[in-house]
Scaffold this active site. Structure first.
Site, mmCIF file in Angstrom:
data_model
loop_
_atom_site.group_PDB
_atom_site.id
_atom_site.type_symbol
_atom_site.label_atom_id
_atom_site.label_comp_id
_atom_site.label_asym_id
_atom_site.label_seq_id
_atom_site.Cartn_x
_atom_site.Cartn_y
_atom_site.Cartn_z
ATOM 1 C CG ASP A 188 -11.084 -49.193 -82.326
ATOM 2 O OD1 ASP A 188 -12.257 -49.344 -81.915
ATOM 3 O OD2 ASP A 188 -10.203 -48.645 -81.638
ATOM 4 C CG ASP B 189 -16.756 -41.332 -76.573
ATOM 5 O OD1 ASP B 189 -16.367 -40.161 -76.510
ATOM 6 O OD2 ASP B 189 -16.046 -42.307 -76.236
ATOM 7 C CG ASP C 116 -13.899 -41.218 -72.175
ATOM 8 O OD1 ASP C 116 -14.350 -42.249 -72.739
ATOM 9 O OD2 ASP C 116 -12.764 -40.780 -72.411
HETATM 10 P P1 ATP Z 1 -11.113 -45.589 -73.306
HETATM 11 O O1 ATP Z 1 -12.035 -44.413 -73.250
HETATM 12 O O2 ATP Z 1 -11.265 -46.551 -72.208
HETATM 13 O O3 ATP Z 1 -9.718 -45.177 -73.545
HETATM 14 P P2 ATP Z 1 -12.407 -46.046 -75.798
HETATM 15 O O4 ATP Z 1 -12.564 -47.252 -76.662
HETATM 16 O O5 ATP Z 1 -13.656 -45.405 -75.319
HETATM 17 O O6 ATP Z 1 -11.477 -46.458 -74.609
HETATM 18 P P3 ATP Z 1 -11.891 -43.535 -77.021
HETATM 19 O O7 ATP Z 1 -10.623 -42.958 -77.498
HETATM 20 O O8 ATP Z 1 -12.668 -42.846 -75.946
HETATM 21 O O9 ATP Z 1 -11.541 -45.009 -76.568
HETATM 22 O O10 ATP Z 1 -12.793 -43.742 -78.297
HETATM 23 C C1 ATP Z 1 -14.187 -43.923 -78.255
HETATM 24 C C2 ATP Z 1 -14.634 -44.841 -79.369
HETATM 25 O O11 ATP Z 1 -14.270 -44.265 -80.646
HETATM 26 C C3 ATP Z 1 -13.983 -46.205 -79.377
HETATM 27 O O12 ATP Z 1 -14.624 -47.100 -78.527
HETATM 28 C C4 ATP Z 1 -14.145 -46.614 -80.848
HETATM 29 O O13 ATP Z 1 -15.456 -47.019 -81.124
HETATM 30 C C5 ATP Z 1 -13.886 -45.295 -81.548
HETATM 31 N N1 ATP Z 1 -12.461 -45.136 -81.861
HETATM 32 C C6 ATP Z 1 -11.511 -44.552 -81.098
HETATM 33 N N2 ATP Z 1 -10.315 -44.589 -81.693
HETATM 34 C C7 ATP Z 1 -10.495 -45.203 -82.871
HETATM 35 C C8 ATP Z 1 -9.654 -45.540 -83.962
HETATM 36 N N3 ATP Z 1 -8.347 -45.249 -83.923
HETATM 37 N N4 ATP Z 1 -10.198 -46.176 -85.018
HETATM 38 C C9 ATP Z 1 -11.507 -46.467 -85.069
HETATM 39 N N5 ATP Z 1 -12.338 -46.180 -84.072
HETATM 40 C C10 ATP Z 1 -11.873 -45.562 -82.983
HETATM 41 MG MG MG Z 2 -13.777 -43.610 -74.242
#
Ligand code: ATP
Ligand code: MG
Length: 454
Positions: free
Chosen positions: A131, A57, A55
């Site tokens: 993170d 963001d 996805d």
């Molecule tokens: P994926 O979508 O592949 O699961 P992602 O890193 O994009 O991985 P998301 O849950 O979509 O995970 O989160 C989007 C973004 O939000 C992350 O890349 C990070 O920058 C931030 N983020 C998500 N969870 C956390 C957290 N627990 N602490 C700090 N930042 C976070």
């Molecule tokens: Mg994501």
């Protein structure tokens, strides 16, 4: 300390053609309204790594009430920190206002976990709230450059997952980051930086503070994935799995149980890769099976329960103990229990019962489950039973029933090598199912199971 680095479009390969149309529309709409707008997080990270993002963001300096009127379909969600869900057909673009730096204004619990999170901030503050460094890269829609405040670009190049800031503090703020480190490292085939990895084993018990529903989502992300086996391994190595599934963890010390769970994870991953639907119920049914199977065997052996009530009680107990840590919504736990409860019914191969079983609405899932059991258990009796059911479904006359005693299919009730050896039962007469290479005493090969036909 952070320093801003801007990588111009000519020096990276993220192009607009790789970004979903909804994300581009969101970015341009915000920009045209005079706001800053960036694609951020997994979208930028995965595109840089040559993967297809799950996805996208968006991060912006526009506040939610400024974002909402710009789009035909935009829903504000979240209580603590409001996020805008901008919808274009089936696509939802999560659009978040820059978060502010963590200050004393943020409420924490006694372990350091952040409880309130409602302060807006600048782009730089937003970056250091994320993170990992590789998750804090911002694709700027104004000039298609990538903005990096940490060491994200460098870490992308050298394949490192590194927490931003002090690792212990960041895990205490949100212990789910420990699970995310493993998932994202395996997804990208990166290594976890030493300082980021070091506190995990010690801080693993903090996962117990996380709401069970959030853990359900995180576990699904870890295990409904191409890297599910690596993720299970990682969670076990770092002592996280034990915190999530205390009921199950000791059972995985038995190689045949681990082989079964891994086979189920592999089969689920293969289905995903072939574009077939996968069900969290099947996944969770597989994951918890070693605990359910052992408990059902115990109830049969020690309390003389009949196979079906033993399975029902075991399923109920294992689910009850699991959901104390990781939630399992009813819409999944009910079909899980169907899959389990049908397993002893596969032992009944008489024609009428077998034909009736084939009409059960959950027959297909339960049969797929039996196949995985047959392939991975190392128990020839189980493999034979699974093969019989494969034949039986081909239509026409049912094949000759396999010559099995119920004990051939019963596992040892214990959990690990500590389990007391069971007395061997002499089989009813009939074919010797052991191959020529099984002539030695199997007790020497590892934990004995009652499934060992002798
Ligand atoms: P994926 O979508 O592949 O699961 P992602 O890193 O994009 O991985 P998301 O849950 O979509 O995970 O989160 C989007 C973004 O939000 C992350 O890349 C990070 O920058 C931030 N983020 C998500 N969870 C956390 C957290 N627990 N602490 C700090 N930042 C976070
Ligand atoms: Mg994501």
């Amino acid at each position: 300390m952070t320093s801003l680095r801007r990588i111009p479009r000519a020096e990276h390969h993220v192009s607009r053609s790789m970004i979903s149309s909804g994300t581009l529309k969101t970015l341009y709409t915000l920009k045209d309204a005079g706001y800053e707008a960036y694609m951020v997080g997994g979208g930028v990270r995965d595109l840089l790594a040559g993967l297809e993002p799950k996805d996208f963001d968006v991060a912006t300096n526009a506040h939610p009430e400024q974002v909402k009127p710009l789009f035909r379909s935009c829903r504000l969600v979240g209580r603590r920190f409001v996020i805008c869900h901008v919808r274009f057909g089936d696509e939802i673009v999560e659009t978040t206002t820059f978060r502010g730096a963590i200050t004393d204004l943020h409420k924490r619990d006694e372990t350091g976990r952040i409880l309130s999170d409602n302060v807006y901030g600048t782009l730089e503050e937003d970056a250091i709230r994320r993170d990992f460094t590789v998750n804090a890269l911002y694709y700027d829609i104004r000039d298609y450059s990538i903005v990096d405040f940490t060491t994200g670009i460098e870490d992308m190049k050298s394949g490192v997952i590194r927490l931003i800031g002090d690792p212990e503090l960041r895990y205490r703020e949100d212990p789910v980051r420990m699970l995310r480190a493993i998932r994202i490292a395996n997804k990208l085939h990166f290594r976890i930086d030493e300082a980021t990895a070091a506190p995990i084993a010690r801080l693993a018990p903090l996962l117990r503070e996380i709401p069970a529903a959030r853990l359900f989502d995180e576990v699904l992300k870890l295990l409904l994935s191409k890297e599910a086996e690596d993720n299970l391994y990682g969670m076990r190595v770092y002592g996280l799995f034990r915190q999530l599934f205390p009921v199950l963890d000791p059972h995985l010390a038995r190689p045949e149980n681990l082989a079964f769970v891994n086979a189920a994870l592999r089969s689920t991953a293969q289905r995903m890769q072939s574009g077939l639907p996968v069900s969290p119920a099947f996944l969770y049914a597989s994951l918890l099976w070693p605990a359910v199977e052992a408990r059902a065997a115990q109830l049969r052996v020690e309390q003389g329960c009949e196979p079906l009530p033993a399975m029902q009680q075991a399923g109920e107990e294992v689910i009850a103990r699991t959901i104390a840590c990781v939630a399992i919504p009813k819409r999944f736990s009910l079909p899980m229990r169907d899959i389990w409860d049908l397993q002893p019914r596969f032992e009944q191969t008489a024609a009428t019962r077998a034909r009736r079983l084939m009409t059960h609405p959950k027959f297909r899932a339960a049969y797929d489950f039996l196949l995985v059991r047959g392939e991975s258990s190392g128990n020839p009796a189980l493999a034979e039973l699974a093969a019989w059911w494969t034949e039986a479904q081909k239509g026409g006359d049912l094949p000759e029933p396999p010559d099995l005693s119920p004990d051939d299919l019963l596992v040892e009730a214990g959990t690990s090598e500590a389990a007391p050896p069971r007395k061997r039962r002499r089989r009813r007469g009939g074919r010797n199912r052991r191959g020529p290479d099984a002539a030695g005493d199997s007790e020497a090969d590892g934990p004995e199971t009652a499934t060992d036909p002798s």
